[in-house]
Design a protein around this motif. Sequence first.
Motif, PDB file in Angstrom:
ATOM      1  N   SER A   1     -34.102  18.975 -44.174  1.00 37.33           N
ATOM      2  CA  SER A   1     -32.824  19.231 -44.862  1.00 37.33           C
ATOM      3  C   SER A   1     -32.998  19.010 -46.356  1.00 37.33           C
ATOM      4  O   SER A   1     -34.021  18.487 -46.809  1.00 37.33           O
TER       5      SER A   1
ATOM      6  N   PRO B   1     -29.983  12.028 -43.963  1.00 42.09           N
ATOM      7  CA  PRO B   1     -30.601  13.351 -43.932  1.00 42.09           C
ATOM      8  C   PRO B   1     -30.314  14.104 -42.646  1.00 42.09           C
ATOM      9  O   PRO B   1     -30.562  15.282 -42.559  1.00 42.09           O
TER      10      PRO B   1
ATOM     11  N   SER C   1     -27.367  25.077 -32.224  1.00 40.01           N
ATOM     12  CA  SER C   1     -28.700  24.996 -31.599  1.00 40.01           C
ATOM     13  C   SER C   1     -28.694  25.788 -30.295  1.00 40.01           C
ATOM     14  O   SER C   1     -27.644  26.223 -29.813  1.00 40.01           O
TER      15      SER C   1
ATOM     16  N   PRO D   1     -31.332  16.765 -48.235  1.00 36.22           N
ATOM     17  CA  PRO D   1     -31.522  15.327 -48.514  1.00 36.22           C
ATOM     18  C   PRO D   1     -32.900  14.821 -48.082  1.00 36.22           C
ATOM     19  O   PRO D   1     -33.500  13.992 -48.773  1.00 36.22           O
ATOM     20  N   ALA D   2     -33.406  15.316 -46.947  1.00 38.88           N
ATOM     21  CA  ALA D   2     -34.743  14.884 -46.512  1.00 38.88           C
ATOM     22  C   ALA D   2     -35.799  15.325 -47.517  1.00 38.88           C
ATOM     23  O   ALA D   2     -36.733  14.578 -47.832  1.00 38.88           O
TER      24      ALA D   2
ATOM     25  N   ALA E   1     -27.180  20.101 -43.775  1.00 39.41           N
ATOM     26  CA  ALA E   1     -27.313  20.147 -45.241  1.00 39.41           C
ATOM     27  C   ALA E   1     -28.571  20.934 -45.599  1.00 39.41           C
ATOM     28  O   ALA E   1     -29.518  20.406 -46.165  1.00 39.41           O
ATOM     29  N   LEU E   2     -28.549  22.223 -45.258  1.00 39.16           N
ATOM     30  CA  LEU E   2     -29.680  23.094 -45.575  1.00 39.16           C
ATOM     31  C   LEU E   2     -29.737  23.345 -47.084  1.00 39.16           C
ATOM     32  O   LEU E   2     -30.809  23.567 -47.648  1.00 39.16           O
TER      33      LEU E   2
ATOM     34  N   PRO F   1     -29.312  24.536 -27.222  1.00 41.92           N
ATOM     35  CA  PRO F   1     -28.477  23.847 -26.216  1.00 41.92           C
ATOM     36  C   PRO F   1     -26.979  23.964 -26.518  1.00 41.92           C
ATOM     37  O   PRO F   1     -26.167  24.094 -25.594  1.00 41.92           O
TER      38      PRO F   1
ATOM     39  N   GLY G   1     -27.817  17.842 -30.403  1.00 41.74           N
ATOM     40  CA  GLY G   1     -28.120  17.455 -31.770  1.00 41.74           C
ATOM     41  C   GLY G   1     -29.615  17.433 -32.046  1.00 41.74           C
ATOM     42  O   GLY G   1     -30.425  17.720 -31.176  1.00 41.74           O
ATOM     43  N   LEU G   2     -29.958  17.099 -33.253  1.00 42.51           N
ATOM     44  CA  LEU G   2     -31.350  17.012 -33.646  1.00 42.51           C
ATOM     45  C   LEU G   2     -31.906  15.675 -33.186  1.00 42.51           C
ATOM     46  O   LEU G   2     -31.231  14.663 -33.219  1.00 42.51           O
TER      47      LEU G   2
ATOM     48  N   GLU H   1     -22.711  21.667 -35.177  1.00 44.03           N
ATOM     49  CA  GLU H   1     -22.870  20.541 -36.095  1.00 44.03           C
ATOM     50  C   GLU H   1     -22.884  21.081 -37.524  1.00 44.03           C
ATOM     51  O   GLU H   1     -22.997  22.280 -37.720  1.00 44.03           O
TER      52      GLU H   1
ATOM     53  N   SER I   1     -30.551  11.965 -55.295  1.00 49.65           N
ATOM     54  CA  SER I   1     -30.666  12.028 -53.838  1.00 49.65           C
ATOM     55  C   SER I   1     -31.933  11.314 -53.372  1.00 49.65           C
ATOM     56  O   SER I   1     -31.932  10.615 -52.351  1.00 49.65           O
TER      57      SER I   1
ATOM     58  N   GLU J   1     -36.857  16.078 -39.062  1.00 53.65           N
ATOM     59  CA  GLU J   1     -36.306  15.941 -37.713  1.00 53.65           C
ATOM     60  C   GLU J   1     -36.805  17.104 -36.875  1.00 53.65           C
ATOM     61  O   GLU J   1     -37.330  18.077 -37.406  1.00 53.65           O
TER      62      GLU J   1
ATOM     63  N   LEU K   1     -38.399  24.759 -40.421  1.00 51.82           N
ATOM     64  CA  LEU K   1     -37.249  25.276 -41.189  1.00 51.82           C
ATOM     65  C   LEU K   1     -37.024  24.286 -42.310  1.00 51.82           C
ATOM     66  O   LEU K   1     -36.841  23.095 -42.054  1.00 51.82           O
TER      67      LEU K   1
ATOM     68  N   TYR L   1     -24.231  24.708 -37.665  1.00 54.16           N
ATOM     69  CA  TYR L   1     -25.471  24.905 -36.914  1.00 54.16           C
ATOM     70  C   TYR L   1     -25.178  24.966 -35.424  1.00 54.16           C
ATOM     71  O   TYR L   1     -24.574  24.047 -34.875  1.00 54.16           O
TER      72      TYR L   1
ATOM     73  N   MET M   1     -35.614  20.173 -34.338  1.00 50.34           N
ATOM     74  CA  MET M   1     -34.415  20.912 -33.954  1.00 50.34           C
ATOM     75  C   MET M   1     -34.743  21.910 -32.846  1.00 50.34           C
ATOM     76  O   MET M   1     -35.842  22.459 -32.777  1.00 50.34           O
ATOM     77  N   ALA M   2     -33.742  22.142 -31.993  1.00 49.07           N
ATOM     78  CA  ALA M   2     -33.904  23.059 -30.859  1.00 49.07           C
ATOM     79  C   ALA M   2     -33.295  24.414 -31.224  1.00 49.07           C
ATOM     80  O   ALA M   2     -32.328  24.870 -30.629  1.00 49.07           O
TER      81      ALA M   2
ATOM     82  N   TYR N   1     -37.514  20.236 -39.020  1.00 45.60           N
ATOM     83  CA  TYR N   1     -36.422  20.567 -39.956  1.00 45.60           C
ATOM     84  C   TYR N   1     -36.447  19.618 -41.146  1.00 45.60           C
ATOM     85  O   TYR N   1     -36.401  18.399 -40.977  1.00 45.60           O
TER      86      TYR N   1
END
Lengths: 363, 363
Positions: free
Chosen positions: B13, A356, A13, B15-16, A327-328, A15, B357-358, A324, A345, B324, B109, A11, B326-327, B11
């Motif tokens: 993921s 996550p 981003s 796992p989320a 885990a999409l 930034p 990062g996120l 980074e 999970s 989360e 996403l 990933y 994400m940018a 976002y």
Amino acid sequence: MSATAPTSTLYLSAPAMAGLIGRKGVGHCIAGIAACIREDFLRWPQFEKSARVASHSPDGVIELMPIADAATYTFKYVNGHPRNTQRGLPTVMAFGVLADVATGVPLLLSELTYTTALRTAAMSAVAASALARPDSRVMALIGNGAQSEFQALAFQRLVGITTLRLFDTDPAATAKLVANLDGTGLQLTVCASVAEAVRGADIVTTLTADKTRATILAPAMVESGMHLNAVGGDCPGKTELHADLLRQASVFVEYAPQTRLEGDIQQLPADFAVTELWQVLAGHEPGRTHAAQVTVFDSVGFALEDFSALRYMRDAAVELDMGEHMALIPALPDPKNLFGALRQSAASASQGAAAPGLKGAPG
Amino acid sequence: MSATAPTSTLYLSAPAMAGLIGRKGVGHCIAGIAACIREDFLRWPQFEKSARVASHSPDGVIELMPIADAATYTFKYVNGHPRNTQRGLPTVMAFGVLADVATGVPLLLSELTYTTALRTAAMSAVAASALARPDSRVMALIGNGAQSEFQALAFQRLVGITTLRLFDTDPAATAKLVANLDGTGLQLTVCASVAEAVRGADIVTTLTADKTRATILAPAMVESGMHLNAVGGDCPGKTELHADLLRQASVFVEYAPQTRLEGDIQQLPADFAVTELWQVLAGHEPGRTHAAQVTVFDSVGFALEDFSALRYMRDAAVELDMGEHMALIPALPDPKNLFGALRQSAASASQGAAAPGLKGAPG
């Protein structure tokens, strides 16, 4: 990255991409993407191509731009909403994915707002290198918005432009461009009209954003030998050049089926003669044949340019160890047992054992 | 989430998502998505629809599935690679985006590998509720792979199925399904052939994955009054039902232009009579008209179902405060000054001041 799950996605981003471009340098990135575009255009027949899929609304457009060769699939999501700046949002925002054709795994998810600006400028410079007079030094920049600095730097580095003649209906846009180009060594002249900016230029780049049929350039302004880099007219109902100007010039396009819908040539019949640029780069068709010829690159932005940009950015991220892992896609202990993995999970998450979030790239 | 940048993307993921589904419950999520599908199918004419854009390769297919109404745009990326399981990868992997039509900002996403399994089962149950005999209690499940548990739970919860008759050419797949359904209260019978599994069933669900023209169900196996839920035949060259069986039944589809390319009806002429399911749900066309009729839902999976699933998951994530930020899109201090923002962000990154990062969702 060998320790990560086979379904893990790198990933980048916005930034992170800014950091990557900062480390490489904007000019270096544009040159690198231009080299990738040239390579990929030279193997044009190897790609599965289609016109992008556009969803139009009163305020703008959202597009998906997929393309693939035998090994790699990419797509870009990109919008165009001219009134977004009134809401504090960019007119154009984008992201994209690079995936493995053999398995479908998305290998890279990347911001493409910054990257689209780089690749559009790189594409324009690749086309101008083949179509403009080799002694071109002066470029008019009509429209001094978000894309203008990138065009200026691309043409300085890759085409040999030393002098820019600037015009925008909004003087603040031109002032921003002048400030941002400070220290680049480019000579800048702020002009009071399109006609004044165009007068005496070797190359004219049009970068206007209105979603209307405009006539930024009329035939009377155009001098023999000019190359016109028409970037702003890029969707149905959005044009910049007078139709007669196109009829009197030699017109080059990225992918004819898409440009006939979206480019300035949407004003002309479906059998109007154009040349696909890859044919010129490959030596199959002539580009500029004499110094007095007027050439037009009717640019709309084609998925292959994003393919080139995504593979450049992936390689740069790997080289610099940036980005980074996300885990999409779930990592399944048994890929035939999705339900079991979901249950396991979910149980881990409820015990606080799941992570996550994104994992940083291994150092 | 009001403090986040207007370009920030939520976002979810894999796992989320597993955590979210675990908290809600699989059955609850399927029922919730089914309710969203029903709502969205009832306002079918409000959507801008198109057949998905597929990129085929020798090993599989990668597809983009966009759709929009006046306020919301969604798309799904999904692959289908039947041999992936030999590499330890899922056959089907997916993710998707929900965006704001007015500005083009990608608001969400989300993983869609788990979610596609839920929405496919929800769609099948919505169709069966309208097409199967109301007294249906026994379902044959032909193909006991990754989608089978979700179909079983959807039909138990939403259609009233109490008994499953199972068959797969791979006994290990059936054993996995039996183990996963332990404790659900469903009565399970493992069968030695398709014909044995189908015999006496009220509903037959086919979930086979081979990318070939197969004949899983032949006319002789089908009894009067059955509802056939044909899920596995979903791309060109991939079918499950004998053409004569389709000719003798009443066939219902999601979106006819796509199903004629991808569904089992690809075997039949372009004017073969079918009914779009939304017409039945809206009361414009009859569904089942008598108890002896054989009905077929020739399911291929349509973008609107993912639209429904994405909005369900977004609402659930907001409700449970999961996911989360994400940018993916840069937050620009001045949206007309992309170059300035890039230079500033790059400088911050080089000083270690950027947070590429996120950021976790605010608590």
